[in-house]
Design an enzyme around this catalytic site. Structure first.
Site, PDB file in Angstrom:
ATOM      1  CG  ASN A  80      30.041 -10.300  19.509  1.00 50.73           C
ATOM      2  OD1 ASN A  80      30.795 -11.057  18.888  1.00 50.73           O
ATOM      3  ND2 ASN A  80      30.255  -9.964  20.759  1.00 50.73           N
ATOM      4  CG  ASP A 135      33.965 -10.460  19.424  1.00 48.43           C
ATOM      5  OD1 ASP A 135      33.779 -11.472  18.708  1.00 48.43           O
ATOM      6  OD2 ASP A 135      33.942 -10.523  20.675  1.00 48.43           O
ATOM      7  CD  GLU A 194      43.427 -34.281  27.015  1.00 44.99           C
ATOM      8  OE1 GLU A 194      44.002 -33.960  25.971  1.00 44.99           O
ATOM      9  OE2 GLU A 194      43.502 -33.613  28.063  1.00 44.99           O
ATOM     10  CG  ASP A 201      42.468 -30.300  30.113  1.00 44.95           C
ATOM     11  OD1 ASP A 201      42.382 -30.360  28.883  1.00 44.95           O
ATOM     12  OD2 ASP A 201      43.451 -29.803  30.708  1.00 44.95           O
ATOM     13  CG  ASP A 204      32.212 -13.239  15.938  1.00 43.93           C
ATOM     14  OD1 ASP A 204      31.557 -12.924  16.954  1.00 43.93           O
ATOM     15  OD2 ASP A 204      33.018 -12.472  15.369  1.00 43.93           O
ATOM     16  CG  ASP A 262      29.539 -15.001  20.051  1.00 41.53           C
ATOM     17  OD1 ASP A 262      28.613 -15.695  19.572  1.00 41.53           O
ATOM     18  OD2 ASP A 262      29.939 -13.941  19.532  1.00 41.53           O
TER      19      ASP A 262
HETATM   20  C1  NOJ Z   1      44.511 -30.807  26.960  1.00 40.69           C
HETATM   21  C2  NOJ Z   1      43.700 -29.830  26.176  1.00 40.69           C
HETATM   22  O1  NOJ Z   1      42.932 -30.519  25.252  1.00 40.69           O
HETATM   23  C3  NOJ Z   1      44.678 -28.869  25.550  1.00 40.69           C
HETATM   24  O2  NOJ Z   1      44.080 -28.038  24.599  1.00 40.69           O
HETATM   25  C4  NOJ Z   1      45.335 -28.085  26.654  1.00 40.69           C
HETATM   26  O3  NOJ Z   1      46.350 -27.269  26.113  1.00 40.69           O
HETATM   27  C5  NOJ Z   1      45.958 -29.002  27.712  1.00 40.69           C
HETATM   28  N1  NOJ Z   1      45.126 -30.123  28.055  1.00 40.69           N
HETATM   29  C6  NOJ Z   1      46.213 -28.233  28.965  1.00 40.69           C
HETATM   30  O4  NOJ Z   1      44.992 -27.901  29.573  1.00 40.69           O
END
Ligand code: NOJ
Length: 560
Positions: free
Chosen positions: A23, A25, A256, A199, A21, A29
């Site tokens: 800044n 907060d 993934e 993802d 971080d 970032d």
């Molecule tokens: C897999 C991601 O790694 C995870 O963090 C997320 O909650 C789910 N896909 C939904 O996007």
């Protein structure tokens, strides 16, 4: 097997909210990441995978995207991101971004319009179905508890959300939607990023008949996974994406893929199939989940763990490529999970686990803090947790009558916040992550486990990872050698060889807190041996036909 830069790389994952971080907060970032690039260069990694930094209401910490082409204010600006990319490239590293296109945020402009009327041009970007007898269209459960469908007043029907109700699933059946996604991907690649981590990309094609799931007795919802995991058109979509986008750039991709099998993994990553470079499979991280799923924690055995790695190594031996990981932002810390996080064995077992993984064939991924041997955390109160999956599950289970202490135990072992506590930079307040109030508390062990201290200690876990990465640059065999499991039935030792030409690597790792004897199989012959790395002091000319391995000992030899 063809040579590729992404096969020879080590990837480091940054979860921006928890990294650094700048800044104060309380939220990590992009300028904070830039401050730490020299640290990453010193570690020696080649590629950074940046978890989402896009504009988002943060229902799921950025995995719910409101605007794909905008940076979240808390993280900085587009200019900061461009500076980050330049600074990464200046240091001869690469940057890949998270691509979250199974769903958007419900605050994405497309969804905001889609939910207003059945006539919206964006309506068909999402998945809508009518209710069935006053109930949801199917009985599928969301990954974050409850139904996977949410009723929408304005249109009188339901939309699908495999994750939170603020993460509506996109409709990949719609060619206009696919074209928008490809366009957005090219927009990022044209800015010079070096690839994508995708993802839950094997969820994008749904069985269009939307059948009901099987439901366990006493439960309301069941898993719809058979109808959306590796669905009917998934390979078509990925080939189309490859043809329209990826093939135009020299980039790396990793998908993934919960529930992917090695056979499917070979299809997704096969060289001539033009889909993806690698997939993240879940077999080894599902090992401690019982029939009731992730929170139904069960014990695991090394023999099973070896079987899983070996199955993937063998299936992708000739064609395709493995990704290798112990950790990410969704998984508990590996040293607590498959090692031993006690004071006595934490460092030894962290090094042992690292060796075992990094010497396999594939591209290794390191998750922030893994290189320090960071551990799981135990907060005494559920209010200290932040993860939506954890919080929803806790609420649901406790409402259904579960013992809150037992639920907390499962969270200590499996909860995602184990990985998300802030990076431990030094022994100052909040581990040097922020001078403000951190969005999630720092693991109280930061005074003992932190980067500053490890950088001063040549025997630290950090320098051990550094050495593993350097070895990969020096020895082709670590990247390209063939894998063979040895002593497969041994309950405490994971041992294997890698072979390239007339050289062999020999890896032996003791996963137990007991001393065990390693017996070299008789069919392994060599004239010379060289110790490449070990986590205890070892006599260079020690005979290795029989090795008394100490607690969590690991060694890797080069044999000729
Ligand atoms: C897999 C991601 O790694 C995870 O963090 C997320 O909650 C789910 N896909 C939904 O996007």
């Amino acid at each position: 097997m063809s040579r590729k830069w992404w096969k020879e790389s080590v990837v480091y994952q940054i979860y921006p909210r928890s990294f650094n971080d700048s800044n104060d907060d309380g939220v990590g970032d992009i300028p904070g990441i830039i401050e730490k690039l020299d640290y990453l260069k010193e570690l020696g990694i080649d590629v950074i995978w940046l978890s989402p930094v896009y504009d988002s209401p943060n229902d799921d910490n950025g995995y719910d995207i409101r605007d794909y082409k905008k940076v979240l204010g808390e993280f900085g600006t587009m200019e900061d991101l461009e500076t980050l990319l330049d600074e990464v490239h200046n240091r001869d590293m690469k940057l890949i971004m998270d691509l979250v296109v199974n769903h958007t945020s419900d605050e994405h402009q497309w969804f905001k319009e889609a939910k207003q009327s059945k006539d919206s041009p964006y309506r068909d970007y999402y998945i809508w179905r009518s209710g069935k007898e006053g109930k949801e269209p199917t009985n599928w459960e969301s990954a974050f508890s409850g139904s996977a469908w949410e009723y929408n007043e304005a249109t009188g029907d339901y939309y699908l959300h495999l994750f939170s109700k603020k993460q509506p699933d996109l409709n990949w059946e719609n060619p206009d939607l696919r074209a928008e996604i490809y366009d957005m991907m090219r927009w990022w690649l044209d800015r010079g990023i070096d690839g994508f981590r995708m993802d839950v990309i094997n969820f994008i094609s749904k069985d269009q008949s939307y059948p009901d799931a099987e439901v366990e007795e006493g439960k309301q919802y069941g898993s719809g996974a058979p109808y959306f995991m590796n669905g009917p058109k998934i390979h078509d979509y990925l080939q189309e994406m490859n043809e329209q986008v990826l093939s135009g750039y020299d980039v790396m991709t990793v998908g993934e893929m919960p529930g992917v099998t090695p056979e499917e993994g070979a299809l997704y990553t096969g060289e001539d199939r033009d889909e993806l470079n690698m997939v993240f499979n879940f077999d080894h991280v599902d090992l401690d989940s019982g029939p009731g799923g992730k929170w139904d924690v069960k014990s695991w055995s090394l023999v099973e763990l070896k079987e899983i790695f070996t199955r993937w190594q063998n299936q992708l031996a000739e064609d395709g490529w493995n990704s290798l990981y112990w950790n990410n932002h969704d998984q508990p810390r590996v040293v607590s999970r498959f090692g031993n996080d006690s004071e006595e064995y934490r460092e030894l077992s962290a090094k042992m686990l690292a060796t075992t993984l990094h010497m396999l064939k594939g591209t290794p991924y390191i998750y922030q803090g893994e290189e320090l041997g960071m551990t799981n955390v135990k907060f005494s109160n559920i209010d200290e947790y932040r993860d939506i999956e954890t919080l929803n599950m806790y609420k649901e289970k406790v409402e259904q009558g579960a013992d809150p202490d037992e639920v907390m135990e499962a969270i200590y072992i499996k909860g995602r916040d184990n990985a998300r506590t802030p990076m431990q930079w030094d022994a100052s307040e909040n581990g040097g992550f922020t001078k403000g109030e951190p969005w999630l508390a720092v693991n109280p062990n930061f005074e003992k486990i932190n980067a500053e201290q490890e950088l001063q200690n040549p025997a630290s876990v950090f320098y051990y990872y550094q050495k593993l990465i350097q070895l990969r640059k020096e020895y082709d065999i670590i990247v390209y050698g063939d894998y063979d499991l040895i002593l497969g039935d041994h309950k405490d030792i994971y041992a294997y060889t890698r072979t390239l030409g007339d050289e062999k690597l020999l890896v032996m790792s003791n996963f137990s807190g007991e001393k065990v004897e390693f017996e070299l199989p008789e069919n392994i012959h060599y004239q010379n041996k060289k110790l490449l790395i070990s986590n205890y002091d070892v006599e260079e000319n020690e005979d290795i036909s029989s090795v008394p391995l100490k607690q969590y000992e690991t060694r890797c030899y080069l044999l000729k």
